[in-house]
Motif scaffolding. Structure first.
Motif, PDB file in Angstrom:
ATOM      1  N   GLY A  53      -3.920  10.383  -1.980  1.00 19.51           N
ATOM      2  CA  GLY A  53      -4.322   9.190  -2.721  1.00 19.51           C
ATOM      3  C   GLY A  53      -3.642   7.939  -2.185  1.00 19.51           C
ATOM      4  O   GLY A  53      -2.645   8.009  -1.450  1.00 19.51           O
ATOM      5  N   ARG A  65       0.141   8.310  -0.919  1.00 16.52           N
ATOM      6  CA  ARG A  65       0.781   9.431  -1.597  1.00 16.52           C
ATOM      7  C   ARG A  65       0.566  10.736  -0.827  1.00 16.52           C
ATOM      8  O   ARG A  65      -0.423  10.899  -0.124  1.00 16.52           O
ATOM      9  CB  ARG A  65       0.224   9.556  -3.010  1.00 16.52           C
ATOM     10  N   THR A 112       0.857  -1.176   0.000  1.00 16.96           N
ATOM     11  CA  THR A 112       0.000   0.000   0.000  1.00 16.96           C
ATOM     12  C   THR A 112       0.896   1.229   0.000  1.00 16.96           C
ATOM     13  O   THR A 112       1.774   1.356   0.847  1.00 16.96           O
ATOM     14  CB  THR A 112      -0.920   0.025   1.237  1.00 16.96           C
ATOM     15  N   ASP A 131      -2.486   3.875  -3.447  1.00 15.27           N
ATOM     16  CA  ASP A 131      -2.346   2.814  -4.443  1.00 15.27           C
ATOM     17  C   ASP A 131      -2.191   1.503  -3.684  1.00 15.27           C
ATOM     18  O   ASP A 131      -1.370   1.402  -2.768  1.00 15.27           O
ATOM     19  CB  ASP A 131      -1.111   3.039  -5.324  1.00 15.27           C
ATOM     20  N   ARG A 132      -2.998   0.501  -4.067  1.00 13.00           N
ATOM     21  CA  ARG A 132      -2.937  -0.801  -3.398  1.00 13.00           C
ATOM     22  C   ARG A 132      -2.620  -1.883  -4.422  1.00 13.00           C
ATOM     23  O   ARG A 132      -3.178  -1.890  -5.511  1.00 13.00           O
ATOM     24  CB  ARG A 132      -4.264  -1.114  -2.730  1.00 13.00           C
ATOM     25  N   TYR A 133      -1.729  -2.775  -4.028  1.00 11.99           N
ATOM     26  CA  TYR A 133      -1.344  -3.890  -4.871  1.00 11.99           C
ATOM     27  C   TYR A 133      -1.491  -5.173  -4.060  1.00 11.99           C
ATOM     28  O   TYR A 133      -1.125  -5.222  -2.888  1.00 11.99           O
ATOM     29  CB  TYR A 133       0.110  -3.744  -5.338  1.00 11.99           C
TER      30      TYR A 133
END
Length: 72
Positions: free
Chosen positions: A55, A51, A48, A57-59
Motif C-alpha cells: 500500500g 508500506r 509518500t 499513503d500520500r500526503y
C-alpha cells in the motif's frame, strides 16, 4: 482493410522501485520533498510512505510564505 495499431505498453508508476523495496525489505520506505506544479508558483511539501504490504499513503500540503510581520 483498416490499420491495426499495437496498444502502448503500460507505464509503470515512477515509484515502483520504492514500492518494491518496501515489500522486499519488509519495512516502510518514505520519500519526502517539495514540488512546484507546472504553471503554478505555489510550492507543496509531499510525503509518500510505501508500506510493506504494497500500500501507499500520500500526503500533500501547500506551503505558505512566512508572514511579513515575523522577524527573520
Amino acid at each position: 482493410m483498416g490499420r491495426h495499431r499495437r496498444p502502448p505498453d503500460p507505464l509503470l508508476p515512477a515509484d515502483t522501485d520504492a514500492r518494491l523495496d518496501a515489500i522486499a525489505g519488509r519495512r516502510a520506505v518514505v520519500e519526502e520533498g517539495v514540488v512546484v506544479f507546472p504553471q503554478s508558483a505555489v510550492p507543496y511539501a509531499y510525503r509518500t510512505v510505501h508500506r510493506p504490504d504494497g500500500g501507499v499513503d500520500r500526503y500533500l500540503e501547500r506551503l505558505e510564505p512566512p508572514s511579513p510581520h515575523l522577524p527573520l
